[in-house]
Structure formats: structure tokens, C-alpha cells
Motif scaffolding. Structure first.
Motif, short mmCIF file in Angstrom:
data_model
loop_
_atom_site.label_atom_id
_atom_site.label_comp_id
_atom_site.label_asym_id
_atom_site.label_seq_id
_atom_site.Cartn_x
_atom_site.Cartn_y
_atom_site.Cartn_z
N ASN A 1 0.81 -1.21 0.00
CA ASN A 1 0.00 0.00 0.00
C ASN A 1 0.85 1.27 0.00
O ASN A 1 1.56 1.56 0.97
CB ASN A 1 -0.91 -0.02 1.24
N LEU A 2 0.78 2.06 -1.08
CA LEU A 2 1.56 3.29 -1.16
C LEU A 2 1.06 4.35 -0.19
O LEU A 2 1.85 5.14 0.33
CB LEU A 2 1.52 3.84 -2.58
N ALA A 3 -0.25 4.40 0.06
CA ALA A 3 -0.78 5.40 1.00
C ALA A 3 -0.21 5.18 2.39
O ALA A 3 0.15 6.13 3.10
CB ALA A 3 -2.31 5.33 1.03
N GLU A 4 -0.12 3.93 2.80
CA GLU A 4 0.45 3.60 4.10
C GLU A 4 1.93 3.99 4.16
O GLU A 4 2.40 4.57 5.14
CB GLU A 4 0.30 2.10 4.36
N THR A 5 2.66 3.70 3.09
CA THR A 5 4.09 4.02 3.06
C THR A 5 4.31 5.51 3.07
O THR A 5 5.23 6.03 3.72
CB THR A 5 4.74 3.39 1.82
N ARG A 6 3.45 6.24 2.38
CA ARG A 6 3.51 7.70 2.39
C ARG A 6 3.28 8.22 3.81
O ARG A 6 3.97 9.14 4.26
CB ARG A 6 2.46 8.27 1.43
N LEU B 1 -5.24 11.44 0.85
CA LEU B 1 -6.24 11.30 1.91
C LEU B 1 -7.47 10.54 1.42
O LEU B 1 -8.07 9.77 2.18
CB LEU B 1 -6.63 12.68 2.44
N ALA B 2 -7.84 10.73 0.17
CA ALA B 2 -8.98 9.99 -0.38
C ALA B 2 -8.67 8.50 -0.42
O ALA B 2 -9.54 7.66 -0.15
CB ALA B 2 -9.31 10.51 -1.77
N THR B 3 -7.43 8.16 -0.73
CA THR B 3 -7.03 6.75 -0.75
C THR B 3 -7.09 6.15 0.64
O THR B 3 -7.58 5.04 0.84
CB THR B 3 -5.60 6.62 -1.30
N VAL B 4 -6.60 6.91 1.63
CA VAL B 4 -6.65 6.44 3.02
C VAL B 4 -8.10 6.31 3.48
O VAL B 4 -8.49 5.31 4.10
CB VAL B 4 -5.88 7.41 3.94
N GLU B 5 -8.91 7.30 3.18
CA GLU B 5 -10.31 7.31 3.60
C GLU B 5 -11.06 6.10 3.04
O GLU B 5 -11.93 5.52 3.72
CB GLU B 5 -10.97 8.60 3.14
N LEU C 1 -10.74 9.70 11.58
CA LEU C 1 -10.28 10.88 12.30
C LEU C 1 -8.96 11.40 11.75
O LEU C 1 -8.73 12.61 11.69
CB LEU C 1 -10.12 10.54 13.80
N TYR C 2 -8.09 10.47 11.35
CA TYR C 2 -6.82 10.90 10.75
C TYR C 2 -7.07 11.74 9.50
O TYR C 2 -6.47 12.81 9.32
CB TYR C 2 -5.96 9.68 10.41
N VAL C 3 -7.97 11.26 8.64
CA VAL C 3 -8.26 11.99 7.41
C VAL C 3 -8.88 13.35 7.73
O VAL C 3 -8.50 14.39 7.16
CB VAL C 3 -9.21 11.17 6.50
N GLU C 4 -9.82 13.36 8.67
CA GLU C 4 -10.47 14.62 9.06
C GLU C 4 -9.45 15.61 9.62
O GLU C 4 -9.43 16.79 9.24
CB GLU C 4 -11.54 14.32 10.11
#
Length: 364
Positions: free
Chosen positions: A65-70, A202-206, A185-188
Motif C-alpha cells: 500500500n503506497l498510501a500507508e508508506t507515504r 487522503l482519499a485513498t486512506v479514507e 479521524l486521521y483523514v479529518e
């Protein structure tokens, strides 16, 4: 005819790239022959937001997951979460990276404190394999261990989540409702308080909060930290970093009384989630560390506010008098300089295989 002329060009480029990856502070490098015949090395430093935008370096590091690595990169390299609360890295520091995951903190230590010796612990086999690759490719002084640390020797079942490996943990410490709330909450918080230009990330994480998490059950070994200290012969631990998904207090309980004086600093994530078995954990951890002689600080990162995640920092009084030079502290990172990289490279490769120019870039 020179040696460079006799070797295939791509072999020369690869040799230079591999050497550059071992330079402290370099995340990625590409070497190519220009139209004018010059051999140019382009270098991407670690500690910039440009790494976050460069999916190439993230893909090289990630399990999946690139979002996690970011997220890991920004927390560790940009926000320096493990160097807050007065935590520093001194020359020849000995670091225990407990909950190493893919090795992002070990990479950070290598980039900021090249003389450090890191012992990295990761129990999940697939994640451990990536940790080994990431540190080996960069020639870091990191000794990886394929087990976790706890209060006793045992084999336990872990739930490994390939789509978001940092949430993998012991099956008996799972708290799914909290994990989903954490993502939301992290995204918010990040949209409100984080840097601009991150909406795609953030959209990917959400989106993770709205899917069924697939997991793999695996048996993982856990050991006591004191047993490891005896085996490796550590005479001092300059920094004990702990991030183990609700098992942080177990790690502390695995330290024998005789070993506490060896530990000079502790930087850890602590779960304190209302209505769960971890409720009150911050106070419990802070008291234990204070009882062992540490000065303790508790902080909340804005993007993790109200998620039940706290940062606890503990420094042993008197450590500021250690004669070794402080190499890394929050905010003191030195930018990578092209000239210094070129000088360093000249000590690693024969003159006939050096690039004509080293250039710093924001993306590759």
C-alpha cells in the motif's frame, strides 16, 4: 580505451546508483547518459515532501500500500515523530527499533545518524522480508530479527493486513472499531491541519475505512527484550523505539531490573482507547517510566487527535552530559548537498566510473 568504455553503460549506471543509495540521506538515484555524452546522477533526498510525491521510491519500500508508506515516511522523516520530547541520536548510538515494519525508522536512523547501530524487530514474515530488503539495499548497519518483543517467550497468532500492514497485531489485541475510527479521524484532522496538496492521498486512506479488511493469520515468535540484550551484548541502548499496536506495555514488562539503567531514551506510541482494555494506558506507562528514573513527556500529534494514540518520550536525567556529539535532533537535519555526495562517491568508485555531474532533484 577506458574501463568505463569497456563496461556496458547500464552496468556502470547501476553500479553508481547502488553506491548512491548507501549515502546517508539519499532515498533514490538514477544515472543516465545525456545527449551531450555526459553521465549525470540525479539524486532524491529522503527528508523532503518530494519523496511523498515520488511513487517510485514509495513503491520500492512498500509491501503493498503506497498510501500507508507515504504516511510512514511523512510521520518519520518529515514530522520526526520519534525525535520529539528531547529525544536525540548521538554518534555511534545503539537503537532498538521495536515494531520495525518495513524499516522506515531504521532508514531514518541511517540517514540522520550513519554511525548508529540498529537492532530491528518485526515478527510478521512478509513484512520482515521487506524490512531486510530495504535496509540491505542501502548498506545500513541494521541487524534485523524476525520476531517481536514482549513480556515472555511465546508463539502467538498475528493478524497481518496486507492492505495496511501497520495495523497488523496480535489477534488478542484487535480493536476494529477503533481502527476504522482512527482512519476517519486521521483523514479529518489531516484535511484540517495537514499540509496542502494531499487530497488524493487522503482519499485513498479514507477509502480504507469503507472496505472489508482482508487479513492473513500467521504464527509469530515473541521474546523478552532482556534476553535479547544479553544475547547481543548491548552495553547501552541510546534509544528504545516502540510502536507495536497495543502491546507496548508488554515490551516494557520484558525488561529486567538490571537492564533498565542501560536504556537512556524511550520513544513510543501508546494506545489509550476509551472503553477498551487500553484505557488508562498512558498513565500506566508514564508512571512505570518515571519509577525507573526517566523524565517523561506525553504529546498528541494533531493529525491523531482523539484517536487514542499518544506519543510518550522518556529521557534519563544526565544523558545530556554524554560526551558523544548529538548528530540528530528534531529540526537539525542538514540538507543533502550535491558537492558532498560527489566527493563521497569518489571515495567509493574508481575515477573512470564516476558520473560527470551529481544533481539533486525533487522527483524521479
Amino acid at each position: 580505451m577506458t574501463t568505463q568504455d569497456r563496461l556496458p553503460l547500464r552496468q556502470i549506471e547501476t553500479e553508481i546508483e547502488e553506491a548512491l543509495r548507501c549515502y546517508p540521506g539519499v532515498a533514490r538515484a538514477r544515472v543516465r547518459r545525456e545527449a551531450d555524452g555526459r553521465l549525470v546522477a540525479r539524486v532524491l533526498p529522503w527528508d523532503t515532501h518530494s519523496v511523498t510525491a515520488d511513487t517510485g521510491v514509495l513503491a520500492e519500500l512498500a509491501v503493498m500500500n503506497l498510501a500507508e508508506t507515504r504516511f510512514l515516511h511523512d510521520e518519520i522523516f518529515v514530522n520526526e515523530v520519534y525525535l520529539r520530547g528531547g529525544i536525540v541520536l548521538r554518534e555511534d548510538a545503539v537503537v532498538f527499533d521495536v515494531g520495525a515494519n518495513i524499516g522506515m525508522f531504521s532508514l531514518f536512523v541511517g540517514a540522520r545518524c550513519p554511525s548508529a547501530r540498529v537492532y530491528a524487530f518485526e515478527p510478521v514474515p512478509e513484512v520482515f522480508a521487506k524490512l531486510v530488503r530495504n535496509v540491505d539495499e542501502r548498506g545500513l548497519d541494521v541487524r534485523p530479527f524476525d520476531y517481536g518483543l514482549s513480556d515472555r517467550e511465546q508463539d502467538v497468532t498475528f493478524y497481518y493486513y496486507p492492505s495496511i500492514s501497520i495495523m497488523s497485531c496480535r489477534h488478542d489485541y484487535i480493536n476494529w472499531e477503533n481502527e476504522v475510527d482512527l482512519i476517519k479521524l486521521y483523514v479529518e484532522n489531516a484535511r484540517r491541519n495537514g499540509p496542502p496538496g494531499r487530497e488524493e492521498h487522503l482519499a485513498t486512506v479514507e477509502a480504507l475505512a469503507h472496505k472489508d479488511f482482508e487479513y492473513v493469520e500467521c504464527r509469530c515468535r515473541l521474546r523478552r527484550i532482556s534476553d535479547v540484550i544479553d544475547e547481543v551484548g548491548a552495553g547501552v541502548i541510546d534509544l528504545l523505539k516502540i510502536d507495536v499496536q497495543r502491546a507496548e506495555y508488554d515490551v516494557l514488562k520484558g525488561i529486567d531490573e538490571r537492564h533498565w539503567p542501560l536504556i537512556q531514551q524511550i520513544s513510543m506510541e501508546v494506545h489509550d482507547e476509551a472503553g477498551s482494555p487500553t484505557e488508562g494506558r498512558v498513565e500506566q506507562v508514564a508512571k512505570r517510566l518515571a519509577d525507573k528514573g526517566f523524565a517523561v513527556k506525553v504529546e498528541i500529534e494533531e493529525v491523531l487527535r482523539d484517536t487514542g494514540r499518544y506519543a510518550v518520550y522518556a529521557v534519563r536525567p544526565g544523558y545530556e552530559h554524554d560526551p558523544r556529539k548529538v548528530v540528530a535532533a528534531a529540526g537539525n537535519g542538514r540538507p543533502v548537498e550535491a558537492g558532498r555526495v560527489a566527493e563521497w562517491l569518489a571515495t567509493r568508485l574508481p575515477a573512470e566510473r564516476l558520473p560527470d555531474e551529481v544533481v539533486l532533484v525533487e522527483a524521479l
